[in-house]
Design a protein around this motif. Structure first.
Motif, PDB file in Angstrom:
ATOM      1  N   ALA A 169      30.915 -16.586  78.257  1.00  0.00           N
ATOM      2  CA  ALA A 169      31.457 -16.726  76.899  1.00  0.00           C
ATOM      3  C   ALA A 169      31.510 -15.367  76.192  1.00  0.00           C
ATOM      4  CB  ALA A 169      30.612 -17.708  76.101  1.00  0.00           C
ATOM      5  N   GLN A 170      30.481 -14.548  76.382  1.00  0.00           N
ATOM      6  CA  GLN A 170      30.478 -13.228  75.760  1.00  0.00           C
ATOM      7  C   GLN A 170      31.564 -12.338  76.362  1.00  0.00           C
ATOM      8  OE1 GLN A 170      26.381 -12.307  76.596  1.00  0.00           O
ATOM      9  NE2 GLN A 170      25.753 -12.676  74.471  1.00  0.00           N
TER      10      GLN A 170
ATOM     11  N   LYS B 130      34.390 -13.424  77.621  1.00  0.00           N
ATOM     12  CA  LYS B 130      35.651 -13.910  77.048  1.00  0.00           C
ATOM     13  C   LYS B 130      35.879 -13.318  75.666  1.00  0.00           C
ATOM     14  CE  LYS B 130      35.850 -18.513  79.170  1.00  0.00           C
ATOM     15  NZ  LYS B 130      35.817 -19.939  78.846  1.00  0.00           N
ATOM     16  N   GLN B 131      34.818 -13.304  74.864  1.00  0.00           N
ATOM     17  CA  GLN B 131      34.922 -12.757  73.520  1.00  0.00           C
ATOM     18  C   GLN B 131      35.270 -11.268  73.565  1.00  0.00           C
ATOM     19  OE1 GLN B 131      31.330 -13.091  71.265  1.00  0.00           O
ATOM     20  NE2 GLN B 131      32.338 -12.662  69.321  1.00  0.00           N
ATOM     21  N   LEU B 132      34.634 -10.542  74.463  1.00  0.00           N
ATOM     22  CA  LEU B 132      34.917  -9.123  74.634  1.00  0.00           C
ATOM     23  C   LEU B 132      36.371  -8.909  75.047  1.00  0.00           C
ATOM     24  CD1 LEU B 132      33.780  -6.184  74.816  1.00  0.00           C
ATOM     25  CD2 LEU B 132      33.304  -6.674  77.215  1.00  0.00           C
TER      26      LEU B 132
ATOM     27  N   THR C 185      38.939 -10.879  74.464  1.00  0.00           N
ATOM     28  CA  THR C 185      39.870 -11.179  73.369  1.00  0.00           C
ATOM     29  C   THR C 185      39.894 -10.048  72.352  1.00  0.00           C
ATOM     30  OG1 THR C 185      38.181 -12.429  72.186  1.00  0.00           O
ATOM     31  CG2 THR C 185      39.701 -13.693  73.566  1.00  0.00           C
ATOM     32  N   GLN C 186      38.789  -9.328  72.220  1.00  0.00           N
ATOM     33  CA  GLN C 186      38.773  -8.185  71.306  1.00  0.00           C
ATOM     34  C   GLN C 186      39.559  -7.012  71.870  1.00  0.00           C
ATOM     35  OE1 GLN C 186      34.654  -7.343  70.679  1.00  0.00           O
ATOM     36  NE2 GLN C 186      34.327  -9.111  69.344  1.00  0.00           N
TER      37      GLN C 186
ATOM     38  N   GLN D  16      46.617  -9.040  70.847  1.00  0.00           N
ATOM     39  CA  GLN D  16      47.154 -10.385  70.699  1.00  0.00           C
ATOM     40  C   GLN D  16      48.654 -10.364  70.947  1.00  0.00           C
ATOM     41  OE1 GLN D  16      45.282 -13.137  70.165  1.00  0.00           O
ATOM     42  NE2 GLN D  16      43.542 -11.764  70.416  1.00  0.00           N
TER      43      GLN D  16
END
Length: 110
Positions: free
Chosen positions: A88-89, A91-93, A95-96, A100
């Motif tokens: 999950a971390q 994935k968050q990294l 997306t940052q 987009q």
């Protein structure tokens, strides 16, 4: 040119080729050692699911995966990671880091 001169030229050329080949082998060994070191750090800094996701990304986008690995290794070496990176971390990294995508809607008039 005599036979002795040709033999000397051949010997010199063979020595040059051998030195070049040895230098290339040393470079390959250094790269392999560095890659093994990176993988070792990633094993310690990431949970298996996160490493699996990173390996999947590497198949599609090797350069992007390499940059992510470098960032994770830098975080680990600087001591800013207090625990292993979870999926999950990661994935968050991602997306940052990934810009987009812009969405375009085309409408027909009439």
């Amino acid at each position: 040119m005599g036979d002795d001169e040709l033999a000397d030229i051949r010997r010199q050329r063979m020595m040059q080729l051998q030195q070049q080949q040895m230098a290339e082998q040393e470079q390959v060994q250094r790269q392999q050692a560095m890659q093994a070191q990176i993988q070792n750090v990633l094993m310690q800094a990431m949970e298996p699911e996160a490493r699996e996701r990173l390996n999947t990304i590497r198949l599609a986008k090797p350069e992007f995966a390499a940059s992510i690995e470098q960032q994770i290794v830098a975080l680990a070496q600087s001591g800013r990671l207090r625990q292993k990176i979870t999926d999950a971390q990661l994935k968050q990294l991602l997306t940052q880091i990934v810009p987009q995508k812009k969405e375009f809607n085309i409408r027909r008039v009439g």
